[in-house]
Design an enzyme around this catalytic site. Structure first.
Site, short mmCIF file in Angstrom:
data_model
loop_
_atom_site.label_atom_id
_atom_site.label_comp_id
_atom_site.label_asym_id
_atom_site.label_seq_id
_atom_site.Cartn_x
_atom_site.Cartn_y
_atom_site.Cartn_z
N ARG A 150 -32.44 1.78 -1.47
CA ARG A 150 -33.78 1.68 -2.04
C ARG A 150 -33.65 1.47 -3.54
NH1 ARG A 150 -35.59 0.52 2.18
NH2 ARG A 150 -37.25 1.52 3.37
N HIS A 170 -34.84 -7.96 0.24
CA HIS A 170 -35.03 -6.87 1.21
C HIS A 170 -34.83 -7.37 2.65
CE1 HIS A 170 -37.04 -2.70 1.86
NE2 HIS A 170 -36.21 -2.99 2.86
P1 NDP Z 1 -30.24 8.86 7.22
O1 NDP Z 1 -31.36 9.78 6.97
O2 NDP Z 1 -29.62 8.81 8.57
O3 NDP Z 1 -29.04 9.16 6.18
C1 NDP Z 1 -29.25 9.49 4.87
C2 NDP Z 1 -27.93 9.91 4.25
O4 NDP Z 1 -28.15 10.18 2.86
C3 NDP Z 1 -27.37 11.18 4.86
O5 NDP Z 1 -25.96 11.10 4.98
C4 NDP Z 1 -27.75 12.24 3.83
O6 NDP Z 1 -26.88 13.35 3.78
C5 NDP Z 1 -27.63 11.45 2.56
N1 NDP Z 1 -28.38 12.09 1.49
C6 NDP Z 1 -29.71 12.34 1.43
N2 NDP Z 1 -30.02 13.02 0.31
C7 NDP Z 1 -28.86 13.19 -0.35
C8 NDP Z 1 -28.52 13.85 -1.55
N3 NDP Z 1 -29.44 14.43 -2.32
N4 NDP Z 1 -27.23 13.86 -1.93
C9 NDP Z 1 -26.29 13.27 -1.17
N5 NDP Z 1 -26.54 12.64 0.00
C10 NDP Z 1 -27.81 12.62 0.40
O7 NDP Z 1 -30.75 7.42 6.78
P2 NDP Z 1 -30.25 5.98 7.31
O8 NDP Z 1 -28.77 5.93 7.20
O9 NDP Z 1 -30.88 5.65 8.59
O10 NDP Z 1 -30.93 5.03 6.21
C11 NDP Z 1 -30.59 5.14 4.83
C12 NDP Z 1 -31.59 4.34 4.00
O11 NDP Z 1 -31.37 2.94 4.16
C13 NDP Z 1 -33.06 4.50 4.42
O12 NDP Z 1 -33.61 5.68 3.89
C14 NDP Z 1 -33.69 3.27 3.82
O13 NDP Z 1 -34.14 3.58 2.50
C15 NDP Z 1 -32.54 2.25 3.74
N6 NDP Z 1 -32.77 1.08 4.61
C16 NDP Z 1 -32.77 -0.17 4.04
C17 NDP Z 1 -32.95 -1.30 4.81
C18 NDP Z 1 -32.89 -2.66 4.19
O14 NDP Z 1 -33.13 -3.66 4.88
N7 NDP Z 1 -32.55 -2.80 2.93
C19 NDP Z 1 -33.18 -1.21 6.26
C20 NDP Z 1 -33.17 0.15 6.75
C21 NDP Z 1 -32.96 1.25 5.95
P3 NDP Z 1 -26.72 14.36 5.03
O15 NDP Z 1 -26.02 13.55 6.10
O16 NDP Z 1 -25.90 15.45 4.48
O17 NDP Z 1 -28.12 14.76 5.42
#
Ligand code: NDP
Length: 310
Positions: free
Chosen positions: A225, A273
């Site tokens: 993002r 995007h």
């Molecule tokens: P998930 O919720 O499965 O994973 C998020 C990850 O981020 C987890 O490993 C989480 O840690 C980690 N995280 C969250 N907060 C923190 C923090 N404060 N410090 C360190 N690590 C953190 O999301 P997805 O993998 O499904 O998707 C990730 C992002 O990809 C989405 O939120 C979206 O914004 C983006 N996206 C973009 C697309 C595009 O076309 N460009 C398409 C789809 C998604 P933990 O495992 O410990 O909870």
């Protein structure tokens, strides 16, 4: 009584999803009414995307859950009028697409593809790229998408470090977490991929300070993002050479305004995007399974923690 499902997303998606959702709900044995419009006080479930125009959930008095078609839910997770469970999209097709996009862009940097595509000037400079085993890649975010990308890169033998909020153990991946872990994760990263959600805790995670933790000339790939990166700091780091190149798929403002410096920067690739998207055939199955669960009194899949914001 039928289950009433309101489809609130971009109108162009309705003809795509209507047959898929109908088939899935029928297969789940449910009697249902699926529509893009219905009296608010009769809606049981909302199939939701931010561009569907729904922002006030107060009139939806018997709503049981909101089922997002998007993986990123930052535009709805803070919505105070939403008091029922919110499920985000975890879709096999979306994950596959993201893995392909990330691997492609990492390989572009790793192999130095641009050098040989743009330099057709008679220069014969035989310099083979290192092996993947000698290349350090860091994935910020080890959730559904980050872990899949990390595993695919590790399968190609890249030296992969991942970073998350909570501790993880993924075979073949060096896993770091928390503030100290971020320093360790970035310190060797020649290529950084951002697959974090947009939350209060992750905004500007790449900033003037953290960008200096990277080896000089590191490359950034952001399909996560826009707010994850401090844009001013990245532009300064690109201009100083601290960052060699950035491939950016997501931005604070989308579409990226025509006069934004990223468009003209020689060391930035802008993609609109498109890193990945929800794939209707697989996504419809996820939505229908969650409605089935809701009706059976079983726990929903892929629930968002509204406190954490993802
Ligand atoms: P998930 O919720 O499965 O994973 C998020 C990850 O981020 C987890 O490993 C989480 O840690 C980690 N995280 C969250 N907060 C923190 C923090 N404060 N410090 C360190 N690590 C953190 O999301 P997805 O993998 O499904 O998707 C990730 C992002 O990809 C989405 O939120 C979206 O914004 C983006 N996206 C973009 C697309 C595009 O076309 N460009 C398409 C789809 C998604 P933990 O495992 O410990 O909870």
């Amino acid at each position: 009584m039928p289950v009433n499902v309101l489809f609130s997303a971009r109108p162009a998606l309705w003809p795509v999803y209507e047959p898929l959702l109908s088939e899935g709900l029928r297969a789940a044995g449910l009697e249902f009414h699926l529509a893009t419009d219905m009296p608010p006080d009769q809606v049981d479930y909302v199939v939701y995307a931010p561009n569907g125009g729904l922002s006030d959930f107060t009139p939806l008095t018997r709503l049981k859950a909101v089922l997002s078609l998007w993986a990123g839910i930052e535009s709805i997770s803070g919505n105070q009028t939403l008091t029922v469970p919110l499920a985000r999209m975890v879709d096999h097709g979306l994950t596959e697409g993201m893995t392909e996009w990330v691997v492609g862009h990492v390989l572009r940097y790793h192999l130095g593809m641009d050098t040989h595509i743009t330099r057709q000037d008679g220069t014969w400079a035989p310099e083979a790229p290192p092996l993947a085993a000698d290349r350090h890649v860091c994935i910020l975010g080890l959730g559904t998408l980050g872990e899949a990308a990390a595993r695919a890169l590790a399968a190609l033998n890249f030296n992969v470090t991942g970073w998350s909020r909570t501790p993880k153990g993924i075979p073949g991946i060096r896993c770091e977490h928390g503030a100290e872990g971020l320093r360790a994760a970035l310190s060797q990263a020649e290529i950084v991929v951002l697959l974090l959600p947009d939350t209060a805790a992750t905004q500007n995670i790449l900033n003037a300070e953290t960008l200096t933790l990277l080896p000089k000339g590191a490359r950034i790939i952001n399909p996560g993002r826009g707010p994850l990166i401090d844009d001013e700091a990245l532009l300064a780091a690109l201009n100083s050479g601290q960052i060699g190149h950035a491939t950016l798929d997501v931005f604070r403002v989308e579409p990226l305004p025509a006069d934004h410096p990223y468009w003209a920067h020689p060391n930035v690739t802008v993609t609109p995007h498109i890193a990945s998207e929800t794939r209707p055939p697989t996504a419809a199955q996820v939505i229908c399974e969650n409605i089935r669960r809701g009706e059976a009194g079983e726990p929903f899949l892929h629930l968002v923690d509204r406190q954490l914001g993802y």
